[in-house]
Scaffold this active site. Structure first.
Site, PDB file in Angstrom:
ATOM      1  N   GLY A   1       9.156  -2.652  -4.997  1.00 52.26           N
ATOM      2  CA  GLY A   1       8.947  -3.893  -5.752  1.00 52.26           C
ATOM      3  C   GLY A   1      10.127  -4.838  -5.606  1.00 52.26           C
TER       4      GLY A   1
ATOM      5  CD  GLU B   1       0.887  -4.316 -12.933  1.00 54.30           C
ATOM      6  OE1 GLU B   1       1.338  -3.520 -13.765  1.00 54.30           O
ATOM      7  OE2 GLU B   1       0.600  -5.486 -13.210  1.00 54.30           O
TER       8      GLU B   1
ATOM      9  CE  LYS C   1       0.659  -1.655   3.462  1.00 62.08           C
ATOM     10  NZ  LYS C   1       0.726  -0.156   3.412  1.00 62.08           N
TER      11      LYS C   1
ATOM     12  CD  GLU D   1       7.658   6.737 -10.956  1.00 63.29           C
ATOM     13  OE1 GLU D   1       8.191   6.192  -9.976  1.00 63.29           O
ATOM     14  OE2 GLU D   1       6.628   6.317 -11.505  1.00 63.29           O
TER      15      GLU D   1
ATOM     16  N   GLY E   1       3.291  -0.158  -6.755  1.00 62.79           N
ATOM     17  CA  GLY E   1       4.046   0.854  -6.022  1.00 62.79           C
ATOM     18  C   GLY E   1       5.359   1.118  -6.736  1.00 62.79           C
ATOM     19  CB  SER E   2       8.333   2.938  -5.666  1.00 62.55           C
ATOM     20  OG  SER E   2       8.666   2.215  -4.504  1.00 62.55           O
ATOM     21  CB  THR E   3      11.083   0.413  -9.515  1.00 57.59           C
ATOM     22  OG1 THR E   3      10.162   0.658 -10.590  1.00 57.59           O
ATOM     23  CG2 THR E   3      12.093  -0.633  -9.953  1.00 57.59           C
TER      24      THR E   3
ATOM     25  CB  CYS F   1       2.342   4.242 -12.685  1.00 57.64           C
ATOM     26  SG  CYS F   1       0.702   3.725 -13.210  1.00 57.64           S
TER      27      CYS F   1
HETATM   28  P1  NAD Z   1       5.536   2.705  -2.432  1.00 55.65           P
HETATM   29  O1  NAD Z   1       6.328   1.650  -3.095  1.00 55.65           O
HETATM   30  O2  NAD Z   1       6.221   3.624  -1.489  1.00 55.65           O
HETATM   31  O3  NAD Z   1       4.338   2.072  -1.581  1.00 55.65           O
HETATM   32  C1  NAD Z   1       3.373   1.227  -2.180  1.00 55.65           C
HETATM   33  C2  NAD Z   1       2.784   0.334  -1.117  1.00 55.65           C
HETATM   34  O4  NAD Z   1       3.811  -0.532  -0.626  1.00 55.65           O
HETATM   35  C3  NAD Z   1       2.247   1.073   0.110  1.00 55.65           C
HETATM   36  O5  NAD Z   1       1.081   0.392   0.545  1.00 55.65           O
HETATM   37  C4  NAD Z   1       3.372   0.927   1.118  1.00 55.65           C
HETATM   38  O6  NAD Z   1       2.942   0.991   2.463  1.00 55.65           O
HETATM   39  C5  NAD Z   1       3.863  -0.471   0.787  1.00 55.65           C
HETATM   40  N1  NAD Z   1       5.249  -0.728   1.191  1.00 55.65           N
HETATM   41  C6  NAD Z   1       6.239   0.156   1.459  1.00 55.65           C
HETATM   42  N2  NAD Z   1       7.372  -0.512   1.782  1.00 55.65           N
HETATM   43  C7  NAD Z   1       7.084  -1.831   1.704  1.00 55.65           C
HETATM   44  C8  NAD Z   1       7.849  -3.022   1.899  1.00 55.65           C
HETATM   45  N3  NAD Z   1       9.141  -2.985   2.232  1.00 55.65           N
HETATM   46  N4  NAD Z   1       7.225  -4.204   1.707  1.00 55.65           N
HETATM   47  C9  NAD Z   1       5.942  -4.261   1.341  1.00 55.65           C
HETATM   48  N5  NAD Z   1       5.167  -3.169   1.146  1.00 55.65           N
HETATM   49  C10 NAD Z   1       5.730  -1.976   1.324  1.00 55.65           C
HETATM   50  O7  NAD Z   1       4.799   3.483  -3.590  1.00 55.65           O
HETATM   51  P2  NAD Z   1       3.862   4.758  -3.472  1.00 55.65           P
HETATM   52  O8  NAD Z   1       4.739   5.920  -3.123  1.00 55.65           O
HETATM   53  O9  NAD Z   1       2.694   4.435  -2.602  1.00 55.65           O
HETATM   54  O10 NAD Z   1       3.313   4.899  -4.969  1.00 55.65           O
HETATM   55  C11 NAD Z   1       4.004   5.565  -5.955  1.00 55.65           C
HETATM   56  C12 NAD Z   1       4.748   4.589  -6.833  1.00 55.65           C
HETATM   57  O11 NAD Z   1       3.843   3.612  -7.322  1.00 55.65           O
HETATM   58  C13 NAD Z   1       5.343   5.231  -8.060  1.00 55.65           C
HETATM   59  O12 NAD Z   1       6.630   4.713  -8.295  1.00 55.65           O
HETATM   60  C14 NAD Z   1       4.387   4.821  -9.165  1.00 55.65           C
HETATM   61  O13 NAD Z   1       4.939   4.820 -10.456  1.00 55.65           O
HETATM   62  C15 NAD Z   1       3.997   3.473  -8.729  1.00 55.65           C
HETATM   63  N6  NAD Z   1       2.716   3.095  -9.336  1.00 55.65           N
HETATM   64  C16 NAD Z   1       2.714   2.122 -10.291  1.00 55.65           C
HETATM   65  C17 NAD Z   1       1.516   1.781 -10.925  1.00 55.65           C
HETATM   66  C18 NAD Z   1       1.466   0.703 -11.978  1.00 55.65           C
HETATM   67  O14 NAD Z   1       0.374   0.227 -12.258  1.00 55.65           O
HETATM   68  N7  NAD Z   1       2.576   0.307 -12.563  1.00 55.65           N
HETATM   69  C19 NAD Z   1       0.336   2.436 -10.564  1.00 55.65           C
HETATM   70  C20 NAD Z   1       0.393   3.419  -9.582  1.00 55.65           C
HETATM   71  C21 NAD Z   1       1.589   3.730  -8.957  1.00 55.65           C
END
Ligand code: NAD
Length: 511
Positions: A246, A263, A189, A398, A241-243, A297
């Protein structure tokens, strides 16, 4: 709706937006609803993807489950898995130009970085192919002459992969080839903002000969992600994605206690000591802060600099920040592209304004970037905020934009305390030519990665992941591969069994 061949052009006005269905069981399926994506550099609609829901995710997971149970992939010889992964890597390389353009256009990232991402994606895929053929368990013959223990390493089953928008193809390939190398079948996804490169890479895997159902892609927003996280047919879930998301995934995935790798966010520090090579350090600090628009990130969003050199070092950074070119993502001269969407642009500008209010001094940038080539897009000037204290929100939260904060320290002890004082623990960099400084620093920093005299430098062999609120589990390296496997212990006794169990026999063997 069917998926087109990869386009080599980047102008959408002539050809209209790309349209994609879901990729399930080796075929493209038309979605009931679609999401439009506007390029953040121009505001033009460039792609339309399915707005998937629980039923679409269910179809994809069932296809992955059937493929896993058929054994077409999970039981295939490792050399065959490696052959197809290597073929996919070759195809990613062969299509690097259009793939890079998709990520730059939809993600707003500079095309030069995007090209590096695609090269990295191919290289990760080749590295994972090597892991496939080395997958093995262990044998234990030291528990008595009549006992043999086998530890089998098996594919974990159906893997769900949820990816963010900032490195669409690269982060996909930090997960996908590792899961496939282990013998898992997969449902991806991607972020709703940057789905095209993932769908095109799925097409390339099919061309490489991956059997139907082994790789499935459902697009959509958090509802599709949530359905995947909840699904009881998913055995292992790898999320980047975001904390905040997560944490939701942790809750959603508990129904079947699936294996999880998360992550998450970061707030890394570049820590510069007076005895560093200051030329290298200045270059590294600018690169670390503004790399990928600061939407990274491991963005080195905080500079901690030793008092004795701080003023001169910040003056040097101001000059360098002025030379960072903000521009259209598809322009090869661009260093910093466009923010991902209007809400995020407002959030980045809001953080800068809050920093000002809390007493930080803007020494470079500080506003939206404007100009004839920029006015239709979402651009922010590379910004440096000096005089930032550890209690300010810009130091702790962040920001995820081209914003560098500067704080000063007197000695290593204070540097460690400052670096570790935030909730995140993803990566930090230390700049010093003194091994007596860098080694104790590397040990004391609470982060999954420490760069020494370099920054944002992640070869596929090194595991990557976070301490604290930056996550759980690891990607890449042997450890990242093992996230997609399960261990099974097989305990074998040979010879006559009578009198050897606890009831009526000796307890020794079962103790
Ligand atoms: P996000 O958490 O908004 O979205 C990430 C993914 O999760 C997307 O595909 C989104 O559609 C999906 N998503 C959203 N809500 C969800 C839910 N309730 N259940 C399941 N999936 C859901 O993050 P973003 O804005 O796409 O990315 C930016 C964030 O990602 C930043 O916080 C960044 O630090 C982090 N990031 C971390 C790493 C790492 O390796 N640690 C790498 C890149 C980005």
């Amino acid at each position: 709706m069917t998926a087109d061949a990869i386009r080599t052009g980047t102008s959408q006005s002539a050809n209209g937006p790309r349209s994609y269905g879901y990729f399930i069981d080796g075929a493209w399926r038309e979605p009931a609803d679609v999401l439009e994506r506007r390029a953040p550099g121009t505001g033009v609609v460039v792609s339309m993807v399915g707005a998937g829901g629980a039923a679409d995710v269910d179809a994809a997971v069932l296809a992955a489950r059937r493929a896993f149970d058929r054994g077409v992939w999970s039981q295939a010889p490792a050399t065959e898995r490696a052959r197809i992964l290597n073929r996919a890597a070759d195809l990613i390389d062969a299509n690097s130009t259009p793939l890079a353009a998709l990520d730059a256009e939809e993600g707003g990232k500079p095309i030069r970085l995007s090209e590096g991402d695609i090269a990295g994606a191919a290289s990760l895929t080749r590295y994972a192919a090597g892991l496939a053929v080395q997958m093995h368990g262990t044998t234990h013959t030291n528990n008595g002459a009549d006992h043999t223990g086998l530890v089998l390493r098996e594919p974990a089953g159906v893997a769900g992969l949820i990816t963010p928008w900032n490195f669409p193809a690269l982060i996909l390939c930090q997960k996908l080839p590792f899961a496939l190398a282990a013998g898992c079948t997969v449902v991806v996804k991607p972020s709703e903002l940057t789905s095209s490169s993932t769908l095109e890479i799925a097409r390339l895997y099919a061309e490489a000969g991956l059997p139907d159902g082994v790789l499935n892609v459902v697009t959509g927003d958090g509802r599709a992600g949530g359905a995947l996280a909840e699904h009881h047919g998913v055995d292992v879930l790898s999320f980047t994605g975001s904390t905040a998301t997560g944490r939701k995934i942790l809750t959603a995935s508990q129904g079947n206690l699936k294996k999880l790798s998360l992550e998450l966010g970061g707030k890394a520090a570049n820590i510069v000591f007076a005895d560093a090579d200051l030329e290298d350090a200045a270059e590294g600090v600018i690169f670390g802060a503004f790399f990928n628009n600061g939407e990274c990130c491991v963005s080195q969003a905080r500079l901690l600099v030793q008092d004795s050199i701080a003023d001169a070092f910040v003056t040097e950074l101001e000059a360098r920040a002025r030379r960072v070119r903000v521009g259209q993502p598809l322009d090869h001269a661009t260093d910093v592209g466009a923010m991902i969407d209007p809400g995020h642009l407002e959030s980045v500008l809001g953080h800068i304004s809050q920093g000002r209010t809390q007493g930080a001094k803007v020494v470079a940038g500080g506003s939206r970037a404007t100009g004839p080539a920029l006015d239709e897009g979402l651009f922010v000037q590379p910004t440096i905020l000096d005089g930032v204290g550890r209690d300010m929100s810009v130091f702790r939260e962040e920001i995820f934009g081209p914003v560098l904060t500067v704080s000063r320290f007197c000695d290593a002890e204070e540097a460690i305390a400052l670096a570790n004082s935030v909730d995140y623990g993803l990566a930090n960099s230390v700049w010093s030519k003194n091994v007596d400084t860098v080694l104790p620093m590397a040990k004391a920093l609470k982060s999954g990665t420490v760069y020494v005299n370099t920054t944002i430098d992640a070869p596929p062999t090194l595991p990557f992941g976070g301490y604290k609120a930056s996550g759980v589990g690891r990607e890449m390296g042997q450890a990242g591969f093992e996230e997609f496997t399960e261990l099974k212990s097989v305990s074998i006794r040979t010879g006559k069994r009578s009198g050897t169990f606890a009831f009526g026999g000796t307890h020794e063997r079962t103790a």
